[in-house]
Motif scaffolding. Structure first.
Motif, PDB file in Angstrom:
ATOM      1  N   HIS A  56      60.791  41.731  28.035  1.00  0.00           N
ATOM      2  CA  HIS A  56      62.084  41.309  28.578  1.00  0.00           C
ATOM      3  C   HIS A  56      63.034  41.184  27.392  1.00  0.00           C
ATOM      4  O   HIS A  56      62.759  40.454  26.446  1.00  0.00           O
ATOM      5  CB  HIS A  56      61.968  39.970  29.313  1.00  0.00           C
TER       6      HIS A  56
ATOM      7  N   SER B 155      58.902  51.089  34.525  1.00  0.00           N
ATOM      8  CA  SER B 155      57.519  50.636  34.627  1.00  0.00           C
ATOM      9  C   SER B 155      56.665  51.890  34.598  1.00  0.00           C
ATOM     10  O   SER B 155      56.608  52.624  35.589  1.00  0.00           O
ATOM     11  CB  SER B 155      57.274  49.862  35.924  1.00  0.00           C
TER      12      SER B 155
ATOM     13  N   ASP C  54      64.120  44.794  31.642  1.00  0.00           N
ATOM     14  CA  ASP C  54      62.688  44.566  31.803  1.00  0.00           C
ATOM     15  C   ASP C  54      61.967  45.909  31.737  1.00  0.00           C
ATOM     16  O   ASP C  54      62.356  46.869  32.406  1.00  0.00           O
ATOM     17  CB  ASP C  54      62.385  43.913  33.156  1.00  0.00           C
ATOM     18  N   THR C  55      60.899  45.948  30.934  1.00  0.00           N
ATOM     19  CA  THR C  55      60.078  47.139  30.794  1.00  0.00           C
ATOM     20  C   THR C  55      58.622  46.728  30.963  1.00  0.00           C
ATOM     21  O   THR C  55      58.211  45.699  30.456  1.00  0.00           O
ATOM     22  CB  THR C  55      60.265  47.764  29.396  1.00  0.00           C
ATOM     23  N   LYS C  56      57.862  47.558  31.674  1.00  0.00           N
ATOM     24  CA  LYS C  56      56.435  47.289  31.863  1.00  0.00           C
ATOM     25  C   LYS C  56      55.639  48.565  31.687  1.00  0.00           C
ATOM     26  O   LYS C  56      56.149  49.661  31.894  1.00  0.00           O
ATOM     27  CB  LYS C  56      56.170  46.729  33.263  1.00  0.00           C
TER      28      LYS C  56
ATOM     29  N   HIS D 298      65.609  45.891  35.925  1.00  0.00           N
ATOM     30  CA  HIS D 298      64.399  46.684  35.688  1.00  0.00           C
ATOM     31  C   HIS D 298      64.793  48.040  35.106  1.00  0.00           C
ATOM     32  O   HIS D 298      65.600  48.744  35.669  1.00  0.00           O
ATOM     33  CB  HIS D 298      63.650  46.876  37.013  1.00  0.00           C
TER      34      HIS D 298
ATOM     35  N   GLU E 284      48.098  45.556  30.753  1.00  0.00           N
ATOM     36  CA  GLU E 284      49.482  45.436  31.201  1.00  0.00           C
ATOM     37  C   GLU E 284      50.339  44.927  30.038  1.00  0.00           C
ATOM     38  O   GLU E 284      49.936  44.041  29.297  1.00  0.00           O
ATOM     39  CB  GLU E 284      49.564  44.468  32.374  1.00  0.00           C
TER      40      GLU E 284
ATOM     41  N   SER F 109      54.424  43.755  29.130  1.00  0.00           N
ATOM     42  CA  SER F 109      55.728  43.358  29.668  1.00  0.00           C
ATOM     43  C   SER F 109      56.666  43.042  28.527  1.00  0.00           C
ATOM     44  O   SER F 109      56.280  42.386  27.566  1.00  0.00           O
ATOM     45  CB  SER F 109      55.583  42.087  30.501  1.00  0.00           C
TER      46      SER F 109
END
Length: 169
Positions: free
Chosen positions: A37, A95, A53-55, A92, A33, A35
């Motif tokens: 920000h 993702s 925010d990117t995931k 967001h 994972e 993440s």
């Protein structure tokens, strides 16, 4: 190079930037994972202009033979698990779900199907972000790689990590 070595080499390449979970649940050998920000502000931090925010949710699979049934199961499971972790909100952006499959042999029908697999989901018509699906597969016996349209960069990455580095030894 066998699948265990190739998988270890691929996971090791991700360790610097991703949180790796090696005790992943079936059908995956490992999960990762990422993440990020990011904030933009004007002169002082309290004058915030934007937040993003990117995931990325990455799944690693290792199979002896990749057939249509196995491909469909891995594809569906990765997309469902990845999108279940998404928490859309105003800041967001995206993702993404990424699946890497290492196989000793890939059946021709499965190799053709890889290019056709796509998933996309937007949250609140894109105002709360979106999710893309990226897929990259490598057939270790031949060194052939394949990807879906969104996964072309991942195909190059896995090819560089596994195929090119094994030629140097």
């Amino acid at each position: 190079m066998d699948r265990t070595e190739a998988l270890e080499k691929l996971i090791t390449a991700f360790e610097a930037y991703y949180d790796i979970k090696r005790e992943a649940t079936e059908p995956f050998a490992a999960e990762a994972e990422f993440s990020l920000h990011d904030e933009q502000y004007f002169l002082i931090k309290s004058a915030r202009i934007s937040e993003v925010d990117t995931k990325e949710f990455v799944y690693f699979a290792s199979v002896e033979t990749l057939d249509m049934e196995t491909l469909a199961r891995l594809d569906e499971t990765a997309w469902e698990r990845g999108t279940a972790k998404v928490q859309p909100h105003a800041e967001h952006r995206n993702s993404d779900v990424i699946l890497y499959i290492l196989a000793d042999h890939v059946e021709p029908e499965a190799m053709t199907q890889i290019k056709k697999l796509r998933h996309y989901k937007s949250y609140r018509h894109g105002f709360h972000g979106w999710s893309h699906y990226r897929l990259a597969v490598i057939e270790l016996s031949s060194g052939k790689t394949a990807s879906n349209r969104q996964g072309r960069d991942q195909e190059k990455l896995v090819n560089n990590i596994i195929c090119n580095s094994s030629e140097q030894h």
